[in-house]
Design a protein around this motif. Structure first.
Motif, PDB file in Angstrom:
ATOM      1  N   UNK A 491      67.310  54.818  55.086  1.00 59.08           N
ATOM      2  CA  UNK A 491      66.793  54.730  56.449  1.00 59.08           C
ATOM      3  C   UNK A 491      65.273  54.692  56.493  1.00 59.08           C
ATOM      4  N   UNK A 492      64.788  54.114  57.570  1.00 55.11           N
ATOM      5  CA  UNK A 492      63.358  54.041  57.829  1.00 55.11           C
ATOM      6  C   UNK A 492      62.815  55.447  58.114  1.00 55.11           C
ATOM      7  N   UNK A 493      61.839  55.871  57.317  1.00 58.31           N
ATOM      8  CA  UNK A 493      61.321  57.235  57.437  1.00 58.31           C
ATOM      9  C   UNK A 493      60.590  57.451  58.768  1.00 58.31           C
ATOM     10  N   UNK A 494      59.907  56.412  59.260  1.00 59.99           N
ATOM     11  CA  UNK A 494      59.184  56.527  60.527  1.00 59.99           C
ATOM     12  C   UNK A 494      60.132  56.805  61.682  1.00 59.99           C
ATOM     13  N   UNK A 495      61.226  56.049  61.720  1.00 59.60           N
ATOM     14  CA  UNK A 495      62.226  56.235  62.766  1.00 59.60           C
ATOM     15  C   UNK A 495      62.744  57.669  62.743  1.00 59.60           C
ATOM     16  N   UNK A 496      63.012  58.175  61.531  1.00 65.36           N
ATOM     17  CA  UNK A 496      63.575  59.517  61.415  1.00 65.36           C
ATOM     18  C   UNK A 496      62.612  60.577  61.938  1.00 65.36           C
ATOM     19  N   UNK A 497      61.325  60.369  61.707  1.00 68.48           N
ATOM     20  CA  UNK A 497      60.339  61.343  62.188  1.00 68.48           C
ATOM     21  C   UNK A 497      60.301  61.354  63.716  1.00 68.48           C
ATOM     22  N   UNK A 498      60.246  60.169  64.314  1.00 68.62           N
ATOM     23  CA  UNK A 498      60.184  60.107  65.785  1.00 68.62           C
ATOM     24  C   UNK A 498      61.459  60.708  66.388  1.00 68.62           C
ATOM     25  N   UNK A 519      52.300  51.374  75.483  1.00 69.85           N
ATOM     26  CA  UNK A 519      51.790  50.555  74.390  1.00 69.85           C
ATOM     27  C   UNK A 519      52.775  49.458  73.981  1.00 69.85           C
ATOM     28  N   UNK A 520      53.935  49.485  74.590  1.00 70.69           N
ATOM     29  CA  UNK A 520      54.897  48.412  74.313  1.00 70.69           C
ATOM     30  C   UNK A 520      56.112  48.840  73.506  1.00 70.69           C
ATOM     31  N   UNK A 521      56.244  50.151  73.200  1.00 72.29           N
ATOM     32  CA  UNK A 521      57.429  50.583  72.455  1.00 72.29           C
ATOM     33  C   UNK A 521      58.671  50.459  73.327  1.00 72.29           C
ATOM     34  N   UNK A 522      59.699  49.854  72.762  1.00 74.92           N
ATOM     35  CA  UNK A 522      61.017  49.803  73.388  1.00 74.92           C
ATOM     36  C   UNK A 522      62.009  49.416  72.306  1.00 74.92           C
ATOM     37  N   UNK A 523      63.276  49.577  72.607  1.00 75.54           N
ATOM     38  CA  UNK A 523      64.324  49.322  71.605  1.00 75.54           C
ATOM     39  C   UNK A 523      63.956  49.970  70.251  1.00 75.54           C
ATOM     40  N   UNK A 524      63.493  51.221  70.313  1.00 66.62           N
ATOM     41  CA  UNK A 524      63.047  51.911  69.095  1.00 66.62           C
ATOM     42  C   UNK A 524      64.157  52.108  68.072  1.00 66.62           C
ATOM     43  N   UNK A 531      58.047  50.342  66.193  1.00 67.88           N
ATOM     44  CA  UNK A 531      56.656  50.174  65.794  1.00 67.88           C
ATOM     45  C   UNK A 531      56.027  51.554  65.582  1.00 67.88           C
ATOM     46  N   UNK A 532      56.060  52.014  64.353  1.00 72.69           N
ATOM     47  CA  UNK A 532      55.609  53.367  64.037  1.00 72.69           C
ATOM     48  C   UNK A 532      54.123  53.553  64.337  1.00 72.69           C
ATOM     49  N   UNK A 533      53.332  52.495  64.110  1.00 75.74           N
ATOM     50  CA  UNK A 533      51.888  52.603  64.361  1.00 75.74           C
ATOM     51  C   UNK A 533      51.606  52.943  65.816  1.00 75.74           C
ATOM     52  N   UNK A 534      52.332  52.294  66.721  1.00 77.61           N
ATOM     53  CA  UNK A 534      52.122  52.561  68.151  1.00 77.61           C
ATOM     54  C   UNK A 534      52.490  54.003  68.498  1.00 77.61           C
ATOM     55  N   UNK A 535      53.547  54.487  67.892  1.00 80.36           N
ATOM     56  CA  UNK A 535      53.939  55.877  68.145  1.00 80.36           C
ATOM     57  C   UNK A 535      52.856  56.825  67.630  1.00 80.36           C
ATOM     58  N   UNK A 536      52.317  56.528  66.443  1.00 78.48           N
ATOM     59  CA  UNK A 536      51.268  57.397  65.889  1.00 78.48           C
ATOM     60  C   UNK A 536      50.049  57.422  66.817  1.00 78.48           C
ATOM     61  N   UNK A 537      49.685  56.244  67.330  1.00 76.26           N
ATOM     62  CA  UNK A 537      48.574  56.176  68.288  1.00 76.26           C
ATOM     63  C   UNK A 537      48.867  57.032  69.516  1.00 76.26           C
ATOM     64  N   UNK A 538      50.096  56.933  69.987  1.00 79.06           N
ATOM     65  CA  UNK A 538      50.481  57.681  71.190  1.00 79.06           C
ATOM     66  C   UNK A 538      50.346  59.192  70.954  1.00 79.06           C
TER      67      UNK A 538
END
Lengths: 611, 210
Positions: A491-498, A519-524, A531-538
């Protein structure tokens, strides 16, 4: 451009037209309450969700209410809708979301949170609860994720906790009265908070300690200190749809579905569903058979699936299959038994499953060694896995899928190596069998998800593994696999963290969800959109650290953000179970011995049989 | 066991339903109508049904047909009645009869096309050109240039309530198939098309297919 022109420019226009057989059409001038039931993901995913089918049928059984369906449009459609100023609409009437009295979301997984905001926005409804002043456009939510509703409180006016078959009609009725009286939103919310199972977050204030943990959750205006979830006492007497909306499109689960029981006797310590749906209550084989027959008749489906958390734990499974097999075989209806456990999967059962159509086999040992399986209370042994695979191979199967988790509490590299060992043993077993399928090679697919601690499980106190730990473990697993007949998906590690942050987040996470969506995140939940980068920015912009929610060990006496939500599962029990995990001691299942989780407060189901 | 041919219309919202999805709709209708159809006998047994000619997404039709085989002696009238009862909105079962010709003998089809706005003069001018060359994707994934003009069997352009109506007969079937959108796109690439209806199918001698 008109909607009809747009529809021919997007993929799969059948997602957006409604008019399916089984859809309920009413005269909007003759109903008192209009309810838009939203599933914040694609049509194909949402239309597969049994909870929505049940509540759609329940709400539409009220002649004064009309429940319609809303799904998140796919990106191509959203682009066209925004470009042409077409608001998100319900499929039955085609009316925009903002025309509805109540807008309800079912929330089955955390990764749809940004889609909830996007749906409201597309429908012309302000996303923040405080910007919606009138009684109209009341936003409600329910479903498994709302057992920790706190990350969503900025957007949702009230939550329905637990099972909705009785509570939803009660809420609709209350809304109907207040609408007639011309009540304002606040009056209605205060009144709704008195219904058992209704949580109105605006009536509670949360204060925090200096270290960021929750200090106190204080109710106001007579709202209860804790809100207990609702359950259905008798599934045999509970409303179950006699027809589904049958889609034109091929959706994820395109078949008749019969729910056979709720809850799970097992109590695997990582599994949220195993705790939040307690107590275990079974439907009788007689009723399940009748309902299933009726559904197949009315929908025309040639596939029927039994639904529960663990089909083979259903105490009346033999009786039910004996009733179902004659008519399903005669009518050539494929009967599917998902979620079979490896410790009680018999030859006989396999034969029954395979009698109409043969599909692949998937098992979930969850962990690679016995020690870790004991720690997570997944009471299956290596021998169980091998015995079942033997039955399957001798029955003609040559592909097996094994599900594992990585990053479980108490996990060591030895446990990771155990995953590869187990897969290898399955391969060796195959070649040791004389009557294996002729001329076929064996394949074992390992799917390894990152463990995510969830509220209301014994592991709610546990930290999630960080990126380095997971990366190291993933590498170790790959190194341990020697055979090319074993494939691994991770699994994608970024998804798991969020997901971990959203699952155990508090009210401060709401702003992060809003910022990420802006920032445009949807269908995460979809890898191609996440988009992990956008989440990190948020997180950065909101001054919220994800580590605090995901990677921190929580003390047993820490006040959880969901401390005021009462699912009948005591925190002391969860702490006790977590301690047992650290000693690798398993707990007998509910049928063997009551473990004292607290669900006896409901006085129903298995708790009354064993106590 | 006897073969049966079912004719139906596919109009309205059903134009957004793909050919593959209509296949499943028909299978569910057969179940709900309790029609005892013949199943294939292979590894994955399924009801045997066979459609005349795929219809593009976005097209309506008053000339659809599907073949099936019936195990018992249910009459054509009974089949028509039962299927009609379970058909979705937009699908009208028009007749049930014994098949005469094979679907592979279908060679031409009539289309009735309505374009928004009065473009009749321009369209007449366009269709009167000696050749209309377009690129057409081949089944193998390549592209080849064809002259649409020589493919058009006949056409007629007329005015209808401020709109333009094009009636056109084109090759249709397994041998050669010309999608009317090829012609519309060659005429103008951002045409506002109100509807495209396949009205009649013919065999190679231009006799109405039955």
């Amino acid at each position: 451009m008109e909607l009809s022109d747009i529809l021919l420019k997007v993929q799969k226009p059948a997602r957006y037209i409604g008019g399916e057989q089984g859809a309920v059409i009413k005269d909007k001038s003759k109903v008192d309450v209009r309810f838009a039931f939203c599933f914040a993901d694609s049509y194909e995913v949402g239309m597969s969700h049994l909870g929505m089918k049940i509540l759609y049928s329940v709400a539409n059984s009220l002649d004064w209410a009309w429940c319609e369906r809303v799904f998140a449009p796919w990106e191509d459609m959203e682009t066209e809708m925004r470009k042409n100023n077409i608001p998100l609409y319900a499929l039955e009437s085609g009316d925009k979301l903002s025309d509805f009295d109540i807008i309800g979301f079912t929330v089955p997984y955390e990764m749809c949170y940004t889609n909830i905001l996007n749906c409201l926005d597309l429908g012309g409804v302000p996303v923040h609860a405080k910007e919606r002043n009138g009684l109209k456009n009341l936003v409600i939510a329910g479903g498994p994720c709302t057992c920790n509703p706190e990350p969503l409180v900025d957007f949702v006016d009230l939550f329905l906790l637990g099972e909705g078959e009785e509570l939803l009609p009660e809420l609709l009725e209350l809304y109907r009265e207040h609408k007639k009286l011309g009540s304002d939103k606040q009056t209605f919310l205060k009144s709704a908070a008195k219904l058992e199972g209704v949580y109105v977050p605006s009536l509670y204030t949360v204060s925090y300690n200096g270290d960021g943990t929750v200090a106190e959750i204080t109710p106001a205006d007579g709202a209860p200190k804790t809100i207990r979830k609702r359950i259905i006492a008798d599934l045999d007497k509970c409303h179950y749809p006699d027809n589904f909306v049958v889609p034109y499109l091929d959706i994820v689960h395109d078949r008749a579905v019969e729910e056979i029981y709720r809850g799970c006797i097992r109590g695997c310590r990582f599994c949220q569903a195993g705790y939040i749906y307690r107590p275990v209550r079974e439907k009788s084989a007689e009723v399940a058979n009748q309902q299933a027959k009726c559904l197949c008749e009315n929908t025309g489906y040639d596939d029927l699936s039994l639904l529960s958390l663990s089909t083979s734990d259903y105490s009346q499974i033999d009786e039910l299959l004996a009733k179902m097999l004659p008519w399903t075989e005669k009518q050539k209806i494929g009967l599917q038994l998902p979620s079979l456990r490896i410790d009680n999967f018999t030859d006989e059962l396999l034969e029954k499953v395979a009698s109409v159509r043969k599909s692949g086999l998937t098992f979930a040992p969850e962990a690679g060694t016995q020690r870790l399986r004991d720690a997570i209370n997944k009471n299956v042994t290596e021998q169980n896995v091998l015995d079942t695979c033997k039955v399957a191979f001798e029955g003609g199967y040559s592909a097996v899928k094994l599900y594992f988790m990585m990053g479980l509490p108490t996990e060591t590299m030895e446990d990771i190596a155990g995953i590869a060992d187990l897969a290898q043993k399955v391969i060796d077993l195959y070649y040791s069998l004389e009557n294996r399928p002729k001329g076929k090679g064996v394949t074992v697919s390992i799917s390894c998800a990152t463990f995510i601690p969830k509220p209301f499980t014994p592991f709610q106190f546990e930290p999630q593994n960080d990126f380095n730990q997971i990366e190291e473990k993933q590498k170790h697993l790959r190194d341990c696999i020697k055979s090319r007949k074993i494939s691994v998906s991770l699994h994608n590690a970024g998804t798991s963290l969020i997901e971990a942050v959203l699952a155990r987040g508090d009210r401060r996470v709401g702003e992060v969800i809003y910022t990420a969506w802006k920032k445009g995140c949807k269908f995460d939940g979809w890898d191609e959109y996440f988009d992990f980068e956008k989440w990190k920015e948020a997180f950065n912009e909101c001054g919220v650290t994800p580590d605090f929610y995901a990677y921190r060990k929580r003390e047993y006496d820490e006040i959880m953000p969901w401390e005021h939500i009462d699912l009948g599962i005591s925190k002391k029990f969860l702490a006790r179970q977590d301690q047992l995990a650290h000693k690798s001691i398993s707990t007998p299942n509910c049928r063997q011995k009551c473990a004292g989780c607290g669900a006896t407060v409901f006085g129903e189901g298995i708790c009354c049989e064993t106590c | 066991m006897r073969p049966v041919r079912v004719y139906y219309n596919k109009v309205g919202k059903l134009k957004y339903i793909s050919h593959l999805d209509i296949n499943r709709v028909m299978l569910r209708m057969i179940r709900k109508a309790h029609i005892n159809v013949w199943f294939t006998e292979g590894f994955n047994q399924h009801p045997y049904i066979n459609f005349a000619l795929p219809l593009s997404l976005g097209f309506e039709s008053t000339s659809e047909a599907v073949d099936m085989r019936i195990n018992d002696d249910m009459t054509d009238d009974e089949i028509l009645k039962r299927l009609s009862e379970v058909a979705p909105e937009g699908m009208k079962i028009t007749s049930v009869c014994e098949p005469v010709k094979k679907f592979s003998e279908i060679a031409f089809a009539d289309f009735a096309i309505t374009i928004r706005g009065d473009l009749s003069d321009k369209l007449n001018e366009f269709l009167a050109k000696p050749e209309i060359l377009v690129d057409k994707k081949t089944k193998k994934g390549g592209v080849k240039q064809i002259d649409l003009k020589e493919k058009i069997v006949k056409y007629n352009v007329s005015k209808a309530n401020g709109n333009t109506r094009l009636d056109i007969t084109l090759p249709a079937g397994t041998q050669e198939n010309i999608n009317p959108n090829l012609i519309l796109n060659a005429f103008c690439d951002d045409l506002s098309v109100e509807s495209i209806i396949r009205t009649t199918i013919y065999d190679s001698e231009m006799k109405i297919f039955a």
